[in-house]
Design a protein around this motif. Structure first.
Motif, PDB file in Angstrom:
ATOM      1  N   GLU A 269       0.683  -1.102   0.092  1.00  0.00           N
ATOM      2  CA  GLU A 269       0.036   0.027  -0.002  1.00  0.00           C
ATOM      3  C   GLU A 269       0.735   1.263  -0.067  1.00  0.00           C
ATOM      4  O   GLU A 269       0.541   2.204  -0.625  1.00  0.00           O
ATOM      5  CB  GLU A 269      -0.931  -0.128   1.292  1.00  0.00           C
ATOM      6  CG  GLU A 269      -2.116  -1.040   1.121  1.00  0.00           C
ATOM      7  CD  GLU A 269      -2.747  -0.953   2.479  1.00  0.00           C
ATOM      8  OE1 GLU A 269      -2.735   0.030   3.144  1.00  0.00           O
ATOM      9  OE2 GLU A 269      -3.621  -1.781   2.709  1.00  0.00           O
ATOM     10  N   ILE A 270       1.864   1.343   0.759  1.00  0.00           N
ATOM     11  CA  ILE A 270       2.822   2.331   0.653  1.00  0.00           C
ATOM     12  C   ILE A 270       3.284   2.477  -0.688  1.00  0.00           C
ATOM     13  O   ILE A 270       3.394   3.653  -0.974  1.00  0.00           O
ATOM     14  CB  ILE A 270       4.018   1.999   1.825  1.00  0.00           C
ATOM     15  CG1 ILE A 270       3.516   1.904   3.032  1.00  0.00           C
ATOM     16  CG2 ILE A 270       5.241   3.239   1.585  1.00  0.00           C
ATOM     17  CD1 ILE A 270       2.711   3.162   3.682  1.00  0.00           C
ATOM     18  N   ALA A 271       3.821   1.641  -1.572  1.00  0.00           N
ATOM     19  CA  ALA A 271       4.301   1.733  -2.763  1.00  0.00           C
ATOM     20  C   ALA A 271       3.155   2.195  -3.598  1.00  0.00           C
ATOM     21  O   ALA A 271       3.868   3.054  -4.538  1.00  0.00           O
ATOM     22  CB  ALA A 271       4.742   0.363  -3.349  1.00  0.00           C
ATOM     23  N   THR A 272       2.109   1.723  -3.595  1.00  0.00           N
ATOM     24  CA  THR A 272       1.160   2.276  -4.423  1.00  0.00           C
ATOM     25  C   THR A 272       0.545   3.711  -4.074  1.00  0.00           C
ATOM     26  O   THR A 272       0.598   4.544  -4.948  1.00  0.00           O
ATOM     27  CB  THR A 272      -0.432   1.452  -4.057  1.00  0.00           C
ATOM     28  OG1 THR A 272       0.028   0.136  -4.612  1.00  0.00           O
ATOM     29  CG2 THR A 272      -1.567   1.998  -5.107  1.00  0.00           C
ATOM     30  N   LEU A 273       0.709   4.087  -2.783  1.00  0.00           N
ATOM     31  CA  LEU A 273       0.583   5.426  -2.519  1.00  0.00           C
ATOM     32  C   LEU A 273       1.767   6.306  -3.011  1.00  0.00           C
ATOM     33  O   LEU A 273       1.355   7.510  -3.649  1.00  0.00           O
ATOM     34  CB  LEU A 273       0.686   5.518  -1.083  1.00  0.00           C
ATOM     35  CG  LEU A 273       0.153   6.995  -0.422  1.00  0.00           C
ATOM     36  CD1 LEU A 273      -0.179   6.545   1.145  1.00  0.00           C
ATOM     37  CD2 LEU A 273       1.403   7.996  -0.147  1.00  0.00           C
ATOM     38  N   LEU A 274       2.978   6.017  -3.119  1.00  0.00           N
ATOM     39  CA  LEU A 274       3.949   6.922  -3.584  1.00  0.00           C
ATOM     40  C   LEU A 274       3.866   6.934  -4.934  1.00  0.00           C
ATOM     41  O   LEU A 274       4.176   7.917  -5.561  1.00  0.00           O
ATOM     42  CB  LEU A 274       5.288   6.306  -3.332  1.00  0.00           C
ATOM     43  CG  LEU A 274       5.425   6.442  -1.549  1.00  0.00           C
ATOM     44  CD1 LEU A 274       6.958   5.744  -1.225  1.00  0.00           C
ATOM     45  CD2 LEU A 274       5.733   7.787  -1.088  1.00  0.00           C
ATOM     46  N   VAL A 275       3.438   5.683  -5.706  1.00  0.00           N
ATOM     47  CA  VAL A 275       3.335   5.962  -7.207  1.00  0.00           C
ATOM     48  C   VAL A 275       2.340   6.784  -7.563  1.00  0.00           C
ATOM     49  O   VAL A 275       2.538   7.619  -8.435  1.00  0.00           O
ATOM     50  CB  VAL A 275       3.095   4.396  -7.712  1.00  0.00           C
ATOM     51  CG1 VAL A 275       2.768   4.619  -9.244  1.00  0.00           C
ATOM     52  CG2 VAL A 275       4.447   3.518  -7.485  1.00  0.00           C
ATOM     53  N   ALA A 276       1.198   6.675  -7.002  1.00  0.00           N
ATOM     54  CA  ALA A 276       0.038   7.758  -7.328  1.00  0.00           C
ATOM     55  C   ALA A 276       0.384   8.894  -7.060  1.00  0.00           C
ATOM     56  O   ALA A 276      -0.071  10.053  -7.497  1.00  0.00           O
ATOM     57  CB  ALA A 276      -1.124   7.230  -6.154  1.00  0.00           C
ATOM     58  N   GLY A 278       3.238  10.367  -7.570  1.00  0.00           N
ATOM     59  CA  GLY A 278       4.289  10.778  -8.454  1.00  0.00           C
ATOM     60  C   GLY A 278       5.830  10.699  -7.937  1.00  0.00           C
ATOM     61  O   GLY A 278       6.714  11.218  -8.549  1.00  0.00           O
ATOM     62  N   CYS A 279       5.942   9.933  -6.839  1.00  0.00           N
ATOM     63  CA  CYS A 279       7.374   9.754  -6.512  1.00  0.00           C
ATOM     64  C   CYS A 279       7.625   7.964  -6.150  1.00  0.00           C
ATOM     65  O   CYS A 279       7.341   7.818  -5.124  1.00  0.00           O
ATOM     66  CB  CYS A 279       7.664  10.593  -5.297  1.00  0.00           C
ATOM     67  SG  CYS A 279       6.517  10.683  -3.818  1.00  0.00           S
ATOM     68  N   PRO A 280       7.490   7.357  -7.282  1.00  0.00           N
ATOM     69  CA  PRO A 280       7.503   5.902  -7.001  1.00  0.00           C
ATOM     70  C   PRO A 280       8.922   5.637  -6.095  1.00  0.00           C
ATOM     71  O   PRO A 280       9.995   6.053  -6.312  1.00  0.00           O
ATOM     72  CB  PRO A 280       7.794   5.403  -8.224  1.00  0.00           C
ATOM     73  CG  PRO A 280       8.379   6.630  -9.179  1.00  0.00           C
ATOM     74  CD  PRO A 280       7.766   7.785  -8.530  1.00  0.00           C
ATOM     75  N   PRO A 281       8.823   4.507  -5.070  1.00  0.00           N
ATOM     76  CA  PRO A 281       9.938   4.175  -4.220  1.00  0.00           C
ATOM     77  C   PRO A 281      10.924   3.299  -5.264  1.00  0.00           C
ATOM     78  O   PRO A 281      10.677   2.794  -5.996  1.00  0.00           O
ATOM     79  CB  PRO A 281       9.266   3.210  -3.373  1.00  0.00           C
ATOM     80  CG  PRO A 281       8.192   2.757  -4.198  1.00  0.00           C
ATOM     81  CD  PRO A 281       7.705   3.825  -5.041  1.00  0.00           C
ATOM     82  N   THR A 282      12.265   3.865  -4.974  1.00  0.00           N
ATOM     83  CA  THR A 282      13.374   3.042  -5.360  1.00  0.00           C
ATOM     84  C   THR A 282      13.823   1.921  -4.409  1.00  0.00           C
ATOM     85  O   THR A 282      14.671   1.248  -4.688  1.00  0.00           O
ATOM     86  CB  THR A 282      14.513   3.982  -5.515  1.00  0.00           C
ATOM     87  OG1 THR A 282      14.683   4.651  -4.392  1.00  0.00           O
ATOM     88  CG2 THR A 282      14.145   5.142  -6.573  1.00  0.00           C
ATOM     89  N   ARG A 283      13.350   1.880  -3.394  1.00  0.00           N
ATOM     90  CA  ARG A 283      13.633   0.816  -2.195  1.00  0.00           C
ATOM     91  C   ARG A 283      12.486   0.889  -1.354  1.00  0.00           C
ATOM     92  O   ARG A 283      11.892   1.732  -0.787  1.00  0.00           O
ATOM     93  CB  ARG A 283      14.954   1.539  -1.391  1.00  0.00           C
ATOM     94  CG  ARG A 283      15.318   0.568  -0.077  1.00  0.00           C
ATOM     95  CD  ARG A 283      16.480   0.850   0.320  1.00  0.00           C
ATOM     96  NE  ARG A 283      16.604   0.362   1.946  1.00  0.00           N
ATOM     97  CZ  ARG A 283      16.797  -0.692   2.248  1.00  0.00           C
ATOM     98  NH1 ARG A 283      17.400  -1.730   1.130  1.00  0.00           N
ATOM     99  NH2 ARG A 283      17.053  -1.206   3.319  1.00  0.00           N
ATOM    100  N   LEU A 284      12.123  -0.596  -1.100  1.00  0.00           N
ATOM    101  CA  LEU A 284      10.882  -0.585   0.036  1.00  0.00           C
ATOM    102  C   LEU A 284      11.508  -2.044   0.556  1.00  0.00           C
ATOM    103  O   LEU A 284      11.439  -2.909   0.052  1.00  0.00           O
ATOM    104  CB  LEU A 284       9.730  -0.882  -0.681  1.00  0.00           C
ATOM    105  CG  LEU A 284       8.596  -0.643  -0.125  1.00  0.00           C
ATOM    106  CD1 LEU A 284       8.402   0.856   0.497  1.00  0.00           C
ATOM    107  CD2 LEU A 284       7.211  -0.936  -0.929  1.00  0.00           C
ATOM    108  N   ALA A 285      11.842  -1.876   1.851  1.00  0.00           N
ATOM    109  CA  ALA A 285      12.143  -3.052   2.563  1.00  0.00           C
ATOM    110  C   ALA A 285      11.979  -2.970   4.329  1.00  0.00           C
ATOM    111  O   ALA A 285      12.179  -2.018   4.915  1.00  0.00           O
ATOM    112  CB  ALA A 285      13.487  -3.137   2.703  1.00  0.00           C
ATOM    113  N   VAL A 286      11.429  -4.008   4.820  1.00  0.00           N
ATOM    114  CA  VAL A 286      11.219  -4.209   6.074  1.00  0.00           C
ATOM    115  C   VAL A 286      12.313  -4.468   6.916  1.00  0.00           C
ATOM    116  O   VAL A 286      13.038  -5.691   6.547  1.00  0.00           O
ATOM    117  CB  VAL A 286      10.053  -5.196   6.502  1.00  0.00           C
ATOM    118  CG1 VAL A 286       9.744  -5.301   8.024  1.00  0.00           C
ATOM    119  CG2 VAL A 286       8.732  -4.705   5.713  1.00  0.00           C
TER     120      VAL A 286
END
Length: 302
Positions: A269-276, A278-286
């Motif tokens: 959901e965080i990735a979808t939020l950032l893409v919407a 206009g700043c898509p994630p370049t890294r996403l890690a728990v």
């Protein structure tokens, strides 16, 4: 309820060197309390002051309701201790060493010796000379001598020293049983993972000072997971996340850190939020720190 240990403002100086400074400590009956710190942090000096082996430069100590002063004797009949290297008569057997310890404690009959041999699983070595024991079994003998008179307070300096994993687990079980019976246990260690399994409360020492104290669970909670988020425009990503109810904090390097349970549990959901936004994630890690990292952070060591 009278504390088993009540120490206030303990300080010990050796010339220009301050080994322990203004340390206060309280341990309740039935509590396992750990002194945690790197080598040289002041753990052994603190224990020696508590036991009257070293006179504090300042501060006071009471054990089981009795003030520790020069000449205080009666209290030691209710205190067991093992400080640094366990001592034994090298040419005497395990049983003979324990018989001497029992006699020094004013105990009579074979019961106390046979009981503590069984409790520390020393039966196989009962007739072995102390000088031939391995480091781990010498440590068991030291623990047996500390426990032979069934103390109300047990003070141990690195009790797992030299023990194999099975021995460490046995000592952990033993200490839990003693605490369940109302015995107060103070132990020192530099092994956080073992302390976290054993102790109810922890006091962390660094350079002779108390830098943190609290319930073991509070320290474990500091190792909780987090979501690390990278983006080309961290400012825009932070704004978008905050607007959606996910406040982000700056992390190490070029990333943001989210600690909310929902964000950690739903990184998609965080990735979808950032893409919407206009700043898509370049890294996403728990990610999650281990307990040693939390400990080293407390004592100021990378």
């Amino acid at each position: 309820m009278t504390p088993a240990i009540d120490a206030e403002g303990l300080t010990k100086r050796y010339g220009d060197v301050t080994a322990v400074e203004d340390l206060s400590l309280t341990v309740a009956p039935g509590e396992i309390h750990a002194l945690l710190g790197l080598n040289g942090a002041g753990k052994t000096t603190t224990i020696r002051m508590l036991l009257g082996m070293v006179r504090p430069t300042a501060g006071r100590v009471a054990l089981l309701g009795t003030r520790v002063r020069p000449g205080t004797r009666a209290i030691w009949a209710r205190v067991g201790y093992l400080v640094e290297t366990p001592a034994a008569y090298p040419e005497l057997t395990v049983t003979e060493n324990l018989l001497v310890a029992a006699r020094l404690r004013g105990l009579t009959g074979p019961g106390p010796v046979s009981d503590v041999i069984a409790r520390l699983d020393l039966g196989t070595y009962a007739h072995v000379r102390a000088r031939t024991l391995s480091l781990g079994n010498a440590q068991r003998l030291g623990l047996a001598k500390a426990l032979i008179h069934r103390p109300a307070l047990l003070v141990l300096d690195e009790p797992a020293n030299g023990l194999d994993p099975a021995g460490v687990a046995e000592i952990r079980t033993l200490l839990s049983e003693l605490a369940h019976d109302g015995v107060a246990v103070l132990l020192s260690s530099h092994i956080l993972t073992e302390v976290a399994r054993t102790a109810d409360r922890i006091s962390v020492l660094a350079d002779g000072r108390l830098v943190w104290a609290g319930d073991t669970g509070d320290l474990v909670a500091q190792a909780r997971p987090r979501l690390s988020v990278g983006a080309r425009d961290l400012g825009a990503a932070s704004t978008a996340l905050r607007a959606a109810g996910h406040p982000a904090e700056p992390g190490h390097g070029t990333c943001l850190v989210l600690t909310g349970d929902h964000a950690i549990g739903h990184p998609d959901e965080i990735a979808t939020l950032l893409v919407a936004a206009g700043c898509p994630p370049t890294r996403l890690a728990v990610e999650q720190d281990d307990l040693e990292t939390c400990f080293l952070r407390l004592v100021g060591t990378r």
